[in-house]
Design an enzyme around this catalytic site. Sequence first.
Site, short mmCIF file in Angstrom:
data_model
loop_
_atom_site.label_atom_id
_atom_site.label_comp_id
_atom_site.label_asym_id
_atom_site.label_seq_id
_atom_site.Cartn_x
_atom_site.Cartn_y
_atom_site.Cartn_z
N PRO A 85 46.83 -9.23 103.62
CA PRO A 85 45.75 -9.40 102.93
C PRO A 85 44.73 -8.37 103.12
CG PRO A 85 45.79 -11.16 104.15
CD PRO A 85 47.19 -10.52 104.36
N GLU A 130 48.38 -16.42 111.46
CA GLU A 130 46.85 -15.75 111.26
C GLU A 130 46.97 -14.34 111.29
OE1 GLU A 130 44.33 -17.96 110.34
OE2 GLU A 130 46.06 -19.03 110.68
N ARG A 161 62.01 -1.57 89.25
CA ARG A 161 61.92 -0.88 87.83
C ARG A 161 61.72 0.42 87.51
NH1 ARG A 161 60.33 -4.09 84.17
NH2 ARG A 161 59.08 -2.62 83.12
CL1 6GU Z 1 50.37 -9.06 101.52
N1 6GU Z 1 49.91 -11.59 102.81
C1 6GU Z 1 49.08 -12.46 102.48
N2 6GU Z 1 49.31 -13.32 103.53
N3 6GU Z 1 48.28 -13.01 101.68
C2 6GU Z 1 48.07 -11.78 100.75
C3 6GU Z 1 48.68 -10.83 100.81
C4 6GU Z 1 49.68 -10.71 101.60
N4 6GU Z 1 48.17 -10.08 99.49
C5 6GU Z 1 47.31 -10.74 99.13
N5 6GU Z 1 47.18 -11.88 99.75
#
Ligand code: 6GU
Length: 228
Positions: free
Chosen positions: A89, A116, A154
């Site tokens: 994230p 985490e 795609r």
């Molecule tokens: Cl790549 N991983 C996680 N754990 N949460 C996310 C993400 C990735 N992309 C958006 N939220």
Amino acid sequence: MRFDVLTLFPEMFPGYLGQSLLKRAIDADLVAVHLHNIRDWAHDRHQSVDDRPFGGGPGMVLKVEPVVEAVEAVEKQVDSGGHLVMLTPQGKRLDQPTVESLADYSQLTLLCGRYEGFDERVRTILQPEEISVGDYVLNGGEVAAMNIIDAVVRLIPGVLGDAESPIQDSFSGENRHRLEFSQYTRPREYRGFKVPEVLLTGNHEEIAAWRQQESTDRTRQRREDLIE
Ligand code: 6GU
């Protein structure tokens, strides 16, 4: 194109890979997906891949040794032209231009995190491209990795039939800044709701103009941010 997915949960993938477009692309040898369990590179007899964070705090951190060694083992198996992506994230938010740039590689290693996050030295040592799929939290990178595979596949020549050409997709090419127009199929009327008359006329010019207008109106209503 070859994908190598490094995950603690390889069992999550076969269902998705075994259906529809992905299955067709794999059967046609246009795409290969190799799944690797990071746990196979654990060092101790308990096969630990995570541990408590130094400094305290909640949750567990993915250990540096199994992750780095798993990636290095995969990199030994593949030719040059590959690229390492870490799903997190904290990465750059995925969009169609990024998908297009990923589709230029002959191989992608997709590193999925859980818990985490990764020991920071994974980043220092491996220097991956870090990608997020949006501003919300997933339980891990697996669904994000499938998201990347789905969007990249795609764009591989031969994966889509002519009729499904990605050139017309929203967010790509000419349509980079617009959403698609609404579509209808039979029946002509359902519960009193009718298909727009213009689509039944066979007048291709009028239909194209109507669709263009629809697409513009929709984009303005729903995604003002796409309009330059
Ligand atoms: Cl790549 N991983 C996680 N754990 N949460 C996310 C993400 C990735 N992309 C958006 N939220």
